[in-house]
Design a protein around this motif. Sequence first.
Motif, PDB file in Angstrom:
ATOM      1  N   ALA A   7       0.833  -1.207   0.000  1.00 51.46           N
ATOM      2  CA  ALA A   7       0.000   0.000   0.000  1.00 51.46           C
ATOM      3  C   ALA A   7       0.868   1.257   0.000  1.00 51.46           C
ATOM      4  N   PHE A   8       1.939   1.246   0.801  1.00 50.75           N
ATOM      5  CA  PHE A   8       2.806   2.422   0.861  1.00 50.75           C
ATOM      6  C   PHE A   8       3.547   2.618  -0.460  1.00 50.75           C
ATOM      7  N   LYS A   9       4.070   1.540  -1.022  1.00 51.74           N
ATOM      8  CA  LYS A   9       4.788   1.657  -2.300  1.00 51.74           C
ATOM      9  C   LYS A   9       3.852   2.111  -3.423  1.00 51.74           C
ATOM     10  N   THR A  40      12.617  -5.576   7.235  1.00 55.19           N
ATOM     11  CA  THR A  40      11.772  -4.419   7.530  1.00 55.19           C
ATOM     12  C   THR A  40      12.606  -3.157   7.689  1.00 55.19           C
ATOM     13  N   VAL A  41      13.738  -3.261   8.369  1.00 56.77           N
ATOM     14  CA  VAL A  41      14.630  -2.107   8.532  1.00 56.77           C
ATOM     15  C   VAL A  41      15.091  -1.602   7.176  1.00 56.77           C
ATOM     16  N   GLU A  42      15.458  -2.532   6.281  1.00 55.50           N
ATOM     17  CA  GLU A  42      15.891  -2.129   4.940  1.00 55.50           C
ATOM     18  C   GLU A  42      14.754  -1.483   4.164  1.00 55.50           C
ATOM     19  N   PHE A  43      13.541  -1.955   4.384  1.00 56.64           N
ATOM     20  CA  PHE A  43      12.388  -1.350   3.728  1.00 56.64           C
ATOM     21  C   PHE A  43      12.244   0.100   4.158  1.00 56.64           C
ATOM     22  N   TYR A  44      12.310   0.349   5.463  1.00 56.03           N
ATOM     23  CA  TYR A  44      12.218   1.728   5.963  1.00 56.03           C
ATOM     24  C   TYR A  44      13.297   2.612   5.348  1.00 56.03           C
ATOM     25  N   LYS A  45      14.504   2.069   5.236  1.00 62.94           N
ATOM     26  CA  LYS A  45      15.635   2.855   4.752  1.00 62.94           C
ATOM     27  C   LYS A  45      15.547   3.173   3.260  1.00 62.94           C
ATOM     28  N   ASN A  46      15.013   2.242   2.483  1.00 63.91           N
ATOM     29  CA  ASN A  46      15.167   2.346   1.032  1.00 63.91           C
ATOM     30  C   ASN A  46      13.886   2.474   0.228  1.00 63.91           C
ATOM     31  N   VAL A  47      12.712   2.377   0.859  1.00 61.51           N
ATOM     32  CA  VAL A  47      11.483   2.253   0.089  1.00 61.51           C
ATOM     33  C   VAL A  47      11.262   3.415  -0.872  1.00 61.51           C
ATOM     34  N   PHE A 105      13.505   5.472  -2.221  1.00 57.71           N
ATOM     35  CA  PHE A 105      14.490   5.402  -3.300  1.00 57.71           C
ATOM     36  C   PHE A 105      14.151   4.272  -4.264  1.00 57.71           C
ATOM     37  N   ASP A 106      13.751   3.133  -3.699  1.00 55.55           N
ATOM     38  CA  ASP A 106      13.449   1.964  -4.530  1.00 55.55           C
ATOM     39  C   ASP A 106      12.271   2.215  -5.465  1.00 55.55           C
ATOM     40  N   CYS A 107      11.321   3.031  -5.046  1.00 56.69           N
ATOM     41  CA  CYS A 107      10.159   3.310  -5.898  1.00 56.69           C
ATOM     42  C   CYS A 107      10.595   3.974  -7.209  1.00 56.69           C
ATOM     43  N   PHE A 108      11.540   4.882  -7.129  1.00 57.23           N
ATOM     44  CA  PHE A 108      12.046   5.511  -8.349  1.00 57.23           C
ATOM     45  C   PHE A 108      12.705   4.482  -9.249  1.00 57.23           C
ATOM     46  N   GLU A 109      13.534   3.616  -8.662  1.00 62.40           N
ATOM     47  CA  GLU A 109      14.243   2.610  -9.449  1.00 62.40           C
ATOM     48  C   GLU A 109      13.274   1.634 -10.106  1.00 62.40           C
ATOM     49  N   GLU A 110      12.258   1.212  -9.376  1.00 63.77           N
ATOM     50  CA  GLU A 110      11.286   0.271  -9.934  1.00 63.77           C
ATOM     51  C   GLU A 110      10.461   0.903 -11.051  1.00 63.77           C
ATOM     52  N   LEU A 111      10.327   2.233 -11.016  1.00 64.47           N
ATOM     53  CA  LEU A 111       9.621   2.944 -12.086  1.00 64.47           C
ATOM     54  C   LEU A 111      10.556   3.312 -13.230  1.00 64.47           C
ATOM     55  N   GLY A 112      11.861   3.041 -13.066  1.00 65.19           N
ATOM     56  CA  GLY A 112      12.834   3.366 -14.100  1.00 65.19           C
ATOM     57  C   GLY A 112      13.090   4.852 -14.219  1.00 65.19           C
ATOM     58  N   LEU A 113      12.935   5.581 -13.105  1.00 63.59           N
ATOM     59  CA  LEU A 113      13.107   7.031 -13.117  1.00 63.59           C
ATOM     60  C   LEU A 113      14.339   7.435 -12.311  1.00 63.59           C
ATOM     61  N   THR A 114      14.982   8.520 -12.742  1.00 65.07           N
ATOM     62  CA  THR A 114      16.159   9.041 -12.066  1.00 65.07           C
ATOM     63  C   THR A 114      15.756   9.722 -10.763  1.00 65.07           C
ATOM     64  N   SER A 165      18.650  11.711   5.327  1.00 65.46           N
ATOM     65  CA  SER A 165      17.818  12.585   4.513  1.00 65.46           C
ATOM     66  C   SER A 165      16.457  12.798   5.160  1.00 65.46           C
ATOM     67  N   PRO A 166      15.887  14.000   5.068  1.00 68.40           N
ATOM     68  CA  PRO A 166      14.533  14.233   5.595  1.00 68.40           C
ATOM     69  C   PRO A 166      13.464  13.501   4.785  1.00 68.40           C
ATOM     70  N   TYR A 167      13.882  12.863   3.693  1.00 69.08           N
ATOM     71  CA  TYR A 167      12.951  12.071   2.879  1.00 69.08           C
ATOM     72  C   TYR A 167      13.145  10.574   3.137  1.00 69.08           C
ATOM     73  N   ASN A 168      13.959  10.247   4.150  1.00 71.54           N
ATOM     74  CA  ASN A 168      14.243   8.866   4.501  1.00 71.54           C
ATOM     75  C   ASN A 168      13.355   8.462   5.678  1.00 71.54           C
ATOM     76  N   LEU A 169      12.465   7.540   5.430  1.00 66.48           N
ATOM     77  CA  LEU A 169      11.484   7.111   6.430  1.00 66.48           C
ATOM     78  C   LEU A 169      12.166   6.578   7.696  1.00 66.48           C
ATOM     79  N   HIS A 170      13.211   5.795   7.513  1.00 66.66           N
ATOM     80  CA  HIS A 170      13.936   5.212   8.638  1.00 66.66           C
ATOM     81  C   HIS A 170      14.509   6.299   9.541  1.00 66.66           C
ATOM     82  N   HIS A 171      15.160   7.274   8.954  1.00 61.41           N
ATOM     83  CA  HIS A 171      15.754   8.376   9.710  1.00 61.41           C
ATOM     84  C   HIS A 171      14.686   9.117  10.522  1.00 61.41           C
ATOM     85  N   ASN A 172      13.572   9.405   9.890  1.00 59.52           N
ATOM     86  CA  ASN A 172      12.528  10.182  10.554  1.00 59.52           C
ATOM     87  C   ASN A 172      11.874   9.407  11.697  1.00 59.52           C
TER      88      ASN A 172
END
Length: 406
Positions: A251-253, A317-324, A326-335, A347-354
């Motif tokens: 759902a989040f992705k 799960t930890v990796e999901f928080y850290k990378n989700v 970023f991974d969405c862009f890669e899975e969409l083939g976008l820079t 990063s303030p856009y990193n779910l894990h950090h926040n």
Amino acid sequence: MKDIKSLDFNSVIATKTITRFGKTREVHFVFDKHSDEFKAMCKLADALKVLDEYRRMTYTQITESIIKNLQSLKHADGFTIVKFDFVGYFESLSTKYIYDYILKGKLDDKVREIMNAYCAQVPYAYAGIGISNTFADIMTNVFKEQLLSNFGGVGVIGAYSYVDDFVLIFDKNVAKEYVVEIIDKTIKQVFYMPHAVPNTTDFYKQEPKFSYLNNSNLPLSFINLGYLFNVFKSKDEISFNIGLPTYKKEAFKKLIKQVILDNKDNVEALRTYLYAYAHRVVTKVKGASGKGKNVSYSRLASSYILSNYYECFDAETVEFYKNVIFDCFEELGLTLPYYLADRSESSPYNLHHNLIKHKALVLNKKFGLPYKNLVKLVQPITDKDLTNMEYYKVAQILLDHMTQVF
């Protein structure tokens, strides 16, 4: 407020169909929040919430308690975990029954008048109406107290409810048939005393709404309030870890990917959305969804739970928080846009950090995001001129553009 006898509660109640996680259902709602009827409902709810019968643990309190229960089972010879739900719980609860058997004699004259008028017009605690949540919580607490009494010394170390969703944890093996028998017995005691407007309460006895788990079927998993608990044997000990259910990840992705696709040609608007969805949103402002006050628009975990029980979360799960994100862009083939290019873990856009740092987007003009920062955040997603616009109106624009998925 108009005279109580002239209140027409049904005149401000309507129904609507909602779909969540692929399930569609009809709920009731109050469409006129300025009406005397709504004000009367609020007065009634406020009066009920100070009674001993009203108690509600938060998601975080329940989750922490379950974690501590699972930790205590480390060297246990046996255990039993039971999850069960009531069938159509809200609609099964008679408002007059609750008043006659639980609340009578506990309300002042004014509140009692409102209660009687409401029960006469709205016979059941229909889902979606705020006061129905209060009725349901009261009956859940009455039921839970009787349930624990009926189990007696059988070894219940945890009993948790969130409205109609129950979890029981025993520190020994308890037969499934006995558990079902006690639940049935308690329902009859609490909900089925004689009444002109009877309850119709029952509970599910089959999967997926009923789960009976014990140490004989390790490894095992169960989901509660958005967390996946995995229990297994590690050496000679009972161990567990915490993860995210697949439906929450998907759902989040799905949400983030749609935000990216909708805004890929406007990196600053995209920046606003990614920043907002990566944070817990705390506000007294209500968005288009009607949600407000300490709202998380992407509730993947409690900051408190993740930071205090970090070692309990599985690596995936930890990796999901850290990378989700970023991974969405890669899975969409976008820079990746320039503000994500370094994939920084801080990063303030990193779910894990926040989550770990308890970062929140606080929309409060007294102690939250400063006005200038709020305008800068919101301006890219609207054509309106925000110059000199009142703080909460700017915040309203942001919330109205967001979708709450959890």
